[in-house]
Structure formats: C-alpha cells, structure tokens
Write a protein that holds these residues in place. Structure first.
Motif, PDB file in Angstrom:
ATOM      1  N   LEU A 184      22.020 123.791 -15.772  1.00 24.56           N
ATOM      2  CA  LEU A 184      21.480 122.603 -16.439  1.00 24.56           C
ATOM      3  C   LEU A 184      22.554 121.584 -16.790  1.00 24.56           C
ATOM      4  N   TYR A 185      23.699 122.064 -17.244  1.00 23.75           N
ATOM      5  CA  TYR A 185      24.699 121.142 -17.779  1.00 23.75           C
ATOM      6  C   TYR A 185      25.828 120.811 -16.813  1.00 23.75           C
ATOM      7  N   ILE A 186      25.909 121.517 -15.684  1.00 26.28           N
ATOM      8  CA  ILE A 186      26.974 121.226 -14.722  1.00 26.28           C
ATOM      9  C   ILE A 186      26.402 120.915 -13.347  1.00 26.28           C
ATOM     10  N   VAL A 187      25.649 121.868 -12.796  1.00 31.17           N
ATOM     11  CA  VAL A 187      25.175 121.722 -11.421  1.00 31.17           C
ATOM     12  C   VAL A 187      24.218 120.542 -11.279  1.00 31.17           C
ATOM     13  N   VAL A 188      23.219 120.459 -12.144  1.00 29.78           N
ATOM     14  CA  VAL A 188      22.231 119.382 -12.042  1.00 29.78           C
ATOM     15  C   VAL A 188      22.867 117.998 -12.201  1.00 29.78           C
ATOM     16  N   PRO A 189      23.708 117.765 -13.227  1.00 26.87           N
ATOM     17  CA  PRO A 189      24.350 116.444 -13.332  1.00 26.87           C
ATOM     18  C   PRO A 189      25.228 116.098 -12.131  1.00 26.87           C
ATOM     19  N   VAL A 190      25.947 117.091 -11.596  1.00 27.11           N
ATOM     20  CA  VAL A 190      26.803 116.825 -10.436  1.00 27.11           C
ATOM     21  C   VAL A 190      25.962 116.429  -9.225  1.00 27.11           C
ATOM     22  N   ILE A 191      24.874 117.143  -8.995  1.00 24.52           N
ATOM     23  CA  ILE A 191      24.000 116.822  -7.870  1.00 24.52           C
ATOM     24  C   ILE A 191      23.381 115.434  -8.049  1.00 24.52           C
ATOM     25  N   ALA A 192      22.924 115.143  -9.266  1.00 23.66           N
ATOM     26  CA  ALA A 192      22.328 113.833  -9.535  1.00 23.66           C
ATOM     27  C   ALA A 192      23.343 112.713  -9.304  1.00 23.66           C
ATOM     28  N   ALA A 193      24.579 112.939  -9.739  1.00 24.68           N
ATOM     29  CA  ALA A 193      25.623 111.926  -9.552  1.00 24.68           C
ATOM     30  C   ALA A 193      25.922 111.709  -8.073  1.00 24.68           C
ATOM     31  N   GLN A 194      25.952 112.785  -7.305  1.00 23.43           N
ATOM     32  CA  GLN A 194      26.226 112.657  -5.875  1.00 23.43           C
ATOM     33  C   GLN A 194      25.100 111.916  -5.156  1.00 23.43           C
ATOM     34  N   LEU A 195      23.870 112.213  -5.528  1.00 20.49           N
ATOM     35  CA  LEU A 195      22.736 111.524  -4.910  1.00 20.49           C
ATOM     36  C   LEU A 195      22.760 110.028  -5.238  1.00 20.49           C
ATOM     37  N   LEU A 196      23.062 109.714  -6.499  1.00 19.51           N
ATOM     38  CA  LEU A 196      23.139 108.311  -6.898  1.00 19.51           C
ATOM     39  C   LEU A 196      24.283 107.602  -6.178  1.00 19.51           C
ATOM     40  N   ARG A 197      25.412 108.276  -6.059  1.00 23.93           N
ATOM     41  CA  ARG A 197      26.569 107.690  -5.372  1.00 23.93           C
ATOM     42  C   ARG A 197      26.236 107.389  -3.909  1.00 23.93           C
ATOM     43  N   ARG A 198      25.595 108.339  -3.253  1.00 21.59           N
ATOM     44  CA  ARG A 198      25.232 108.131  -1.849  1.00 21.59           C
ATOM     45  C   ARG A 198      24.259 106.968  -1.694  1.00 21.59           C
ATOM     46  N   ARG A 199      23.334 106.859  -2.630  1.00 20.07           N
ATOM     47  CA  ARG A 199      22.355 105.771  -2.549  1.00 20.07           C
ATOM     48  C   ARG A 199      23.036 104.415  -2.727  1.00 20.07           C
ATOM     49  N   LEU A 200      23.941 104.330  -3.695  1.00 16.94           N
ATOM     50  CA  LEU A 200      24.650 103.075  -3.936  1.00 16.94           C
ATOM     51  C   LEU A 200      25.509 102.690  -2.736  1.00 16.94           C
ATOM     52  N   LEU A 201      26.194 103.674  -2.161  1.00 13.93           N
ATOM     53  CA  LEU A 201      27.031 103.389  -0.994  1.00 13.93           C
ATOM     54  C   LEU A 201      26.180 102.977   0.204  1.00 13.93           C
ATOM     55  N   ALA A 202      25.004 103.583   0.315  1.00 13.24           N
ATOM     56  CA  ALA A 202      24.143 103.270   1.454  1.00 13.24           C
ATOM     57  C   ALA A 202      23.522 101.886   1.335  1.00 13.24           C
ATOM     58  N   THR A 203      23.241 101.461   0.109  1.00  9.75           N
ATOM     59  CA  THR A 203      22.562 100.178  -0.078  1.00  9.75           C
ATOM     60  C   THR A 203      23.518  99.002  -0.268  1.00  9.75           C
ATOM     61  N   GLY A 204      24.665  99.260  -0.924  1.00  7.85           N
ATOM     62  CA  GLY A 204      25.566  98.137  -1.206  1.00  7.85           C
ATOM     63  C   GLY A 204      27.018  98.386  -0.906  1.00  7.85           C
ATOM     64  N   GLY A 205      27.337  99.592  -0.450  1.00  7.95           N
ATOM     65  CA  GLY A 205      28.718  99.902  -0.115  1.00  7.95           C
ATOM     66  C   GLY A 205      29.595 100.069  -1.354  1.00  7.95           C
ATOM     67  N   GLU A 206      30.902 100.018  -1.136  1.00  5.97           N
ATOM     68  CA  GLU A 206      31.864 100.199  -2.225  1.00  5.97           C
ATOM     69  C   GLU A 206      31.705  99.170  -3.348  1.00  5.97           C
ATOM     70  N   PRO A 207      31.435  97.882  -3.022  1.00  6.71           N
ATOM     71  CA  PRO A 207      31.260  96.910  -4.121  1.00  6.71           C
ATOM     72  C   PRO A 207      30.129  97.292  -5.070  1.00  6.71           C
ATOM     73  N   ALA A 208      29.027  97.791  -4.526  1.00  5.26           N
ATOM     74  CA  ALA A 208      27.898  98.185  -5.373  1.00  5.26           C
ATOM     75  C   ALA A 208      28.271  99.367  -6.258  1.00  5.26           C
ATOM     76  N   LEU A 209      29.000 100.324  -5.685  1.00  4.25           N
ATOM     77  CA  LEU A 209      29.425 101.490  -6.463  1.00  4.25           C
ATOM     78  C   LEU A 209      30.389 101.083  -7.565  1.00  4.25           C
ATOM     79  N   LYS A 210      31.345 100.220  -7.230  1.00  7.39           N
ATOM     80  CA  LYS A 210      32.319  99.777  -8.230  1.00  7.39           C
ATOM     81  C   LYS A 210      31.643  98.991  -9.345  1.00  7.39           C
ATOM     82  N   SER A 211      30.701  98.130  -8.980  1.00  9.37           N
ATOM     83  CA  SER A 211      29.985  97.346  -9.980  1.00  9.37           C
ATOM     84  C   SER A 211      29.198  98.255 -10.921  1.00  9.37           C
ATOM     85  N   PHE A 212      28.563  99.258 -10.353  1.00  8.97           N
ATOM     86  CA  PHE A 212      27.787 100.194 -11.171  1.00  8.97           C
ATOM     87  C   PHE A 212      28.693 100.976 -12.119  1.00  8.97           C
ATOM     88  N   LEU A 213      29.835 101.440 -11.613  1.00 12.69           N
ATOM     89  CA  LEU A 213      30.763 102.209 -12.444  1.00 12.69           C
ATOM     90  C   LEU A 213      31.342 101.351 -13.564  1.00 12.69           C
TER      91      LEU A 213
END
Length: 209
Positions: free
Chosen positions: A116-145
C-alpha cells in the motif's frame, strides 16, 4: 560518480539503523524506562520504534534535499535504491527484529503495508510519468514536477501537523511517556547521522554534491 555516498546511505539505512533502534528500544523501553511506562504497552512501543527505524522516510529526504539545495539526481538515486530495497527487505527485517523481541505482527500486515505505501505509489508514479512523457514529452514532465514541488512540501508539512494534531490529546495526557520514547529516537538519529557523516568523510565523498 557518488557511489561511495550511496553505499554509505544504504549501509546505514539497512545494516545499522533497524538493528541499532531495536537495541536502543530493548535497552531503554524494555529495561531502563520500564518502571515508568504502562506495562501493557511496552511491546507496542518497542514494535513502533523498530517499524519506524526500518522504514526510511523518503518523502522527508526530498524535502531536506530541496531545502538545502542538494543535487536532485543524487537524491533521486538514493531514494530509488532505498525504495527498491524497502520492497524486499522491510518485512523480513521487521519480522526478524519483532520475533527476537517476542512481539507478534502478522506477516500479511507487514506485506500489505509494503504494497500500500511503497508498491502502489511507485506504480502510480510510473504510470503518470509515462503518460506525461507520451503526451507532452520532457517539457510536460518538468512543468508538472515544478508545480508538484511546492504542493508536495505543503502536503507533507500538513500531514505532520495533522498527525500530531490528531494525537494531541494523547501527547498532552502522557507527556512523560512521549519524553521517554523520544530518548532512544534522538540517540538513534544522532548516532546514525554521525556515523554516516564519519563514513562519508573517511571514504572521501564530497560534502556537498
């Protein structure tokens, strides 16, 4: 480049910190302070100290690194390695130390906490990262961070305030218990911090990376 610093962090976090906290818990809570603590809560206090020490607070690492203007990639490398190790090592180490303390905590509870506290957050973060990179590339990821940075700091501080707020009645009702529990925690923090600093100095790691 900074493998020595990362090595020191991993050594202190996993080979020293859980075991030093267990030893301090047994010494102070189980022996020296036992007459001043509720007898039926001794095992719970020791278990809490062990679990606290065996779970590095990666969120606070990011916060302190940000406040001290630490090198973000170095911080990320340490956090990523610690989180990876935590997935596999947290439950066995806690189970071992609690077993040595004759304290029973169900294995499914330990495993569920890791999921609950490690695996799920890590997976969620990876999925979000992939989505941001797929839709807007590095600029979108940097802006979000960049937007997330301040929010995460505020959220963490708010969590700490709420945790202490919800336990405020217990803290005020048992100041002696809180003070006694703080003793092994403070000793452990200073001991491990000092050990990490000393080992980094001996290994020749840079003071600020």
């Amino acid at each position: 480049e900074h493998w020595r610093g990362i090595g020191v962090t991993l050594f202190v976090n996993w080979a020293v910190k859980p075991f030093s906290m267990a030893a301090l818990g047994w010494l102070f809570i189980g022996y020296l302070f036992r007459p001043y603590l509720p007898a039926d809560q001794i095992d719970s206090y020791i278990a809490g100290l062990i679990i606290l020490a065996a779970a590095p607070c990666t969120a606070m690492v990011f916060v302190w690194s940000n406040l001290t203007r630490g090198e973000p990639h170095f911080t990320l490398s340490q956090v990523a390695l610690n989180d990876t190790i935590m997935v596999f090592a947290f439950a066995p180490i806690v189970g071992l130390l609690l077993g040595l303390s004759a304290i029973t905590v169900p294995w499914d509870t330990l495993v569920l906490s890791v999921v609950l506290y490690i695996v799920v957050p890590v997976i969620a973060a990876q999925l979000l990262r992939r989505r941001l990179l797929a839709t807007g590339g590095e600029p979108a990821l940097k802006s979000f961070l960049d937007r997330l940075q301040l929010l995460s700091l505020v959220a963490l501080l708010a969590t700490l305030v709420l945790l202490f707020g919800f336990q405020g009645e217990q803290i005020l009702a048992q100041p002696l218990v809180i003070a006694l529990l703080a003793v092994p925690i403070l000793i452990q923090v200073y001991f491990n911090s000092g050990l990490a600093y000393l080992l980094n100095r001996i290994s020749g790691e840079q003071h600020c990376v």
